[in-house]
Scaffold this motif. Structure first.
Motif, PDB file in Angstrom:
ATOM      1  N   VAL A 198     -36.076  15.600  86.742  1.00 35.28           N
ATOM      2  CA  VAL A 198     -36.364  16.644  85.820  1.00 35.28           C
ATOM      3  C   VAL A 198     -35.452  16.696  84.600  1.00 35.28           C
ATOM      4  CG1 VAL A 198     -36.653  19.228  85.561  1.00 35.28           C
ATOM      5  CG2 VAL A 198     -37.462  17.918  87.756  1.00 35.28           C
ATOM      6  N   ILE A 199     -36.036  16.905  83.475  1.00 42.07           N
ATOM      7  CA  ILE A 199     -35.298  17.145  82.200  1.00 42.07           C
ATOM      8  C   ILE A 199     -35.386  18.702  81.953  1.00 42.07           C
ATOM      9  CG2 ILE A 199     -35.047  16.676  79.825  1.00 42.07           C
ATOM     10  CD1 ILE A 199     -36.895  14.117  80.405  1.00 42.07           C
ATOM     11  N   VAL A 200     -34.136  19.081  81.950  1.00 42.12           N
ATOM     12  CA  VAL A 200     -33.768  20.500  81.353  1.00 42.12           C
ATOM     13  C   VAL A 200     -33.347  20.703  79.932  1.00 42.12           C
ATOM     14  CG1 VAL A 200     -32.638  22.688  81.857  1.00 42.12           C
ATOM     15  CG2 VAL A 200     -33.182  21.138  83.776  1.00 42.12           C
ATOM     16  N   SER A 201     -34.409  21.207  79.207  1.00 39.70           N
ATOM     17  CA  SER A 201     -34.144  20.811  77.747  1.00 39.70           C
ATOM     18  C   SER A 201     -34.034  22.250  77.082  1.00 39.70           C
ATOM     19  CB  SER A 201     -35.471  20.395  77.040  1.00 39.70           C
ATOM     20  OG  SER A 201     -35.098  20.095  75.633  1.00 39.70           O
ATOM     21  N   ASP A 202     -32.590  22.647  76.919  1.00 35.46           N
ATOM     22  CA  ASP A 202     -32.208  23.892  76.464  1.00 35.46           C
ATOM     23  C   ASP A 202     -32.172  23.858  74.978  1.00 35.46           C
ATOM     24  OD1 ASP A 202     -30.979  25.907  75.646  1.00 35.46           O
ATOM     25  OD2 ASP A 202     -29.229  25.810  76.901  1.00 35.46           O
ATOM     26  N   GLU A 203     -33.096  24.510  74.263  1.00 31.44           N
ATOM     27  CA  GLU A 203     -33.296  24.410  73.029  1.00 31.44           C
ATOM     28  C   GLU A 203     -33.026  25.763  72.278  1.00 31.44           C
ATOM     29  OE1 GLU A 203     -37.319  22.544  72.441  1.00 31.44           O
ATOM     30  OE2 GLU A 203     -37.042  21.185  73.981  1.00 31.44           O
ATOM     31  N   ILE A 204     -32.288  26.385  72.640  1.00 31.75           N
ATOM     32  CA  ILE A 204     -31.993  27.900  72.334  1.00 31.75           C
ATOM     33  C   ILE A 204     -31.557  28.039  70.820  1.00 31.75           C
ATOM     34  CG2 ILE A 204     -29.737  28.198  72.955  1.00 31.75           C
ATOM     35  CD1 ILE A 204     -32.160  30.719  73.226  1.00 31.75           C
ATOM     36  N   SER A 236     -32.945  35.138  71.309  1.00 38.58           N
ATOM     37  CA  SER A 236     -31.441  35.681  71.245  1.00 38.58           C
ATOM     38  C   SER A 236     -30.972  35.039  69.598  1.00 38.58           C
ATOM     39  CB  SER A 236     -30.742  35.168  72.296  1.00 38.58           C
ATOM     40  OG  SER A 236     -30.978  35.835  73.505  1.00 38.58           O
ATOM     41  N   LYS A 237     -30.975  33.568  69.552  1.00 38.93           N
ATOM     42  CA  LYS A 237     -29.993  33.164  68.452  1.00 38.93           C
ATOM     43  C   LYS A 237     -31.025  32.998  67.294  1.00 38.93           C
ATOM     44  CE  LYS A 237     -27.133  32.121  71.792  1.00 38.93           C
ATOM     45  NZ  LYS A 237     -25.881  32.752  72.049  1.00 38.93           N
ATOM     46  N   SER A 238     -32.230  32.493  67.303  1.00 38.16           N
ATOM     47  CA  SER A 238     -33.229  32.435  66.345  1.00 38.16           C
ATOM     48  C   SER A 238     -33.458  33.602  65.547  1.00 38.16           C
ATOM     49  CB  SER A 238     -34.469  31.757  66.894  1.00 38.16           C
ATOM     50  OG  SER A 238     -35.292  32.530  67.638  1.00 38.16           O
ATOM     51  N   HIS A 239     -33.758  34.725  66.350  1.00 35.53           N
ATOM     52  CA  HIS A 239     -34.049  36.071  65.656  1.00 35.53           C
ATOM     53  C   HIS A 239     -32.924  36.900  65.771  1.00 35.53           C
ATOM     54  CE1 HIS A 239     -37.861  33.996  66.007  1.00 35.53           C
ATOM     55  NE2 HIS A 239     -38.301  34.799  65.018  1.00 35.53           N
ATOM     56  N   SER A 240     -31.834  36.606  66.154  1.00 27.53           N
ATOM     57  CA  SER A 240     -30.529  37.772  66.225  1.00 27.53           C
ATOM     58  C   SER A 240     -30.918  38.730  67.280  1.00 27.53           C
ATOM     59  CB  SER A 240     -30.215  38.248  64.770  1.00 27.53           C
ATOM     60  OG  SER A 240     -28.783  38.847  64.736  1.00 27.53           O
ATOM     61  N   MET A 241     -31.348  38.441  68.373  1.00 28.38           N
ATOM     62  CA  MET A 241     -31.542  39.447  69.334  1.00 28.38           C
ATOM     63  C   MET A 241     -31.132  39.120  70.809  1.00 28.38           C
ATOM     64  SD  MET A 241     -35.867  39.631  68.749  1.00 28.38           S
ATOM     65  CE  MET A 241     -36.351  40.640  69.946  1.00 28.38           C
ATOM     66  N   THR A 242     -29.776  38.957  70.584  1.00 27.48           N
ATOM     67  CA  THR A 242     -28.890  38.682  71.911  1.00 27.48           C
ATOM     68  C   THR A 242     -29.158  39.637  73.005  1.00 27.48           C
ATOM     69  OG1 THR A 242     -27.124  39.432  70.464  1.00 27.48           O
ATOM     70  CG2 THR A 242     -27.606  36.993  70.710  1.00 27.48           C
ATOM     71  N   GLY A 243     -29.060  41.034  72.377  1.00 29.33           N
ATOM     72  CA  GLY A 243     -28.872  42.135  73.036  1.00 29.33           C
ATOM     73  C   GLY A 243     -30.145  42.459  73.813  1.00 29.33           C
ATOM     74  N   TRP A 244     -31.337  42.044  73.429  1.00 31.34           N
ATOM     75  CA  TRP A 244     -32.539  42.435  73.722  1.00 31.34           C
ATOM     76  C   TRP A 244     -32.746  41.572  75.238  1.00 31.34           C
ATOM     77  CZ3 TRP A 244     -35.952  45.514  70.834  1.00 31.34           C
ATOM     78  CH2 TRP A 244     -35.437  45.760  69.414  1.00 31.34           C
TER      79      TRP A 244
END
Length: 393
Positions: A198-204, A236-244
């Motif tokens: 299984v490939i776990v692809s973290d694309e955050i 979180s990173k793409s739209h500056s929504m870490t706290g959401w």
């Protein structure tokens, strides 16, 4: 009171530890510049805030399906089609309480005691801890600096055993900011297909790229790799929504179904209001994403120049995310310290600059610097670090 064995081996987050020390010094009145942040310094775009307000006033404050709202799943599916040309069904998507929770839940449903997950070093600090909590075994493979910290197919092949269940690929990477090309991913993917891994692809960090080289998801390379890959992403990173706290996993229906069942007993569902906000993030203008990306790109260019001008500091230039991961081993020797961690502590005490030790990422010769702060602060931080190195020679 005796605690459960599963938590006894957990390693505290080095990022949070250095951040706490920096806050302590700030509270004491010191002018501290923190370069430990793992989140954009921009506020969430206005139209997303408006969508959350509207959702609250219209009564969308109740439980949602455990795997996420229909609207948000549709938005994610649409985004995957537009960005990667990939087709997914709703039962191949689970919305989670942040991308971290997506990873945690994935490992919980994927791993049995003794199962191995190949983790390229340097790694994001939570990968090995989450694997261990699922009673799995992280197998570290040194992705060397000379190869831009990227795992090679040969290294992957050599690390595989009968117990290997998965491999983690994080592109763009935290902490290094490096990216894999399509050709590099394809070569790694072929090994995974051959061994049914299984490939776990973290694309955050996929939206924060500062090169002509496009983001490529492992899943878009071939139908075989799509079936083998679970994509981890979020806003979180793409739209500056870490706290959401909105992330998601996309992939095999059986895996996603199991993750959804587990989530129903752990969190019930991600926050309803945050899900409506995330739908607005994907369905409306991406202008603020572009603005933030350009700002980070400008900061990267300047900070990279300032940092690599410091004696004894070398750095692979990142192509994405918002971190530098310089090798400071020569500077540490020049300054007479035994290791990087001691050097960082002295830097914080004397010059009030907070860095994250690379030891927390499996790379004890490096430090992580976040450029998710203003250019003025970045310039001042670089001056202080250079002054510290020169004064201790």
């Amino acid at each position: 009171m005796e605690l459960a064995n599963r938590v006894k081996t957990l390693t505290p987050s080095s990022t949070l530890a250095i951040t706490a020390k920096a806050k302590e010094l700030k509270a004491a009145g010191h002018d501290v510049i923190g370069l430990a942040a793992g989140e954009p310094d921009f506020n969430t775009p206005e139209h997303i805030l408006d969508a959350a307000t509207k959702a609250m006033h219209e009564g969308f404050t109740k439980y949602t399906p455990a795997g996420g709202t229909v609207d948000l799943k549709k938005a994610i599916i649409k985004k995957m089609k537009q960005d990667q040309g990939l087709d997914y069904d709703a039962d191949q998507v689970i919305v989670t309480t942040g991308a971290k929770h997506a990873l945690y839940t994935l490992f919980q449903v994927l791993l049995n005691p003794g199962d191995e997950v190949i983790v390229p070093t340097p790694y994001w600090v939570s990968y090995p801890e989450q694997i261990k909590l699922a009673e799995g075994q992280p197998i570290f493979v040194d992705a060397v600096e000379e190869n831009e910290f990227k795992l090679t197919p040969e290294q992957l092949e050599n690390a595989i055993t009968p117990n290997t269940k998965a491999v983690i690929i994080n592109s763009p990477s935290n902490p290094t900011g490096v990216m894999y090309s399509k050709e590099e991913l394809q070569a790694i993917g072929e090994v995974c297909v051959q061994h049914d891994i299984v490939i776990v692809s973290d694309e955050i960090y996929e939206k924060l790229i500062y090169t002509e080289l496009p983001h490529v998801s492992m899943a878009e390379i071939s139908p075989e790799l799509k079936e083998q890959t679970v994509i981890i992403n979020g806003v979180s990173k793409s739209h500056s929504m870490t706290g959401w706290r909105i992330g998601y996993a996309i992939g095999n229906k059986q895996i996603i179904k199991a993750m959804t069942s587990l989530a129903s007993h752990s969190t019930s569902n991600p926050t309803s209001i945050a899900q409506y906000a995330a739908s607005a993030a994907y369905n409306n203008s991406q202008e603020q994403v572009d603005v933030m990306r350009e700002a980070f790109k400008d900061r990267l260019e300047k900070l990279y120049t300032w940092i690599t001008d410091i004696p004894g500091v070398e750095c692979v230039k990142p192509k994405g995310a918002f971190y530098l991961f310089p090798n400071v081993s020569e500077a540490v020797k020049l300054n007479g310290f035994d290791n990087v961690d001691e050097w960082i502590k002295a830097l914080l005490e004397e010059e009030k600059v907070a860095l994250v030790p690379g030891s927390g990422f499996g790379s004890p010769n490096n430090v992580r610097l976040s450029y998710a702060i203003s250019l003025d602060q970045l310039e001042e931080a670089a001056k202080r670090i250079k002054r510290f190195v020169i004064n201790h020679q």
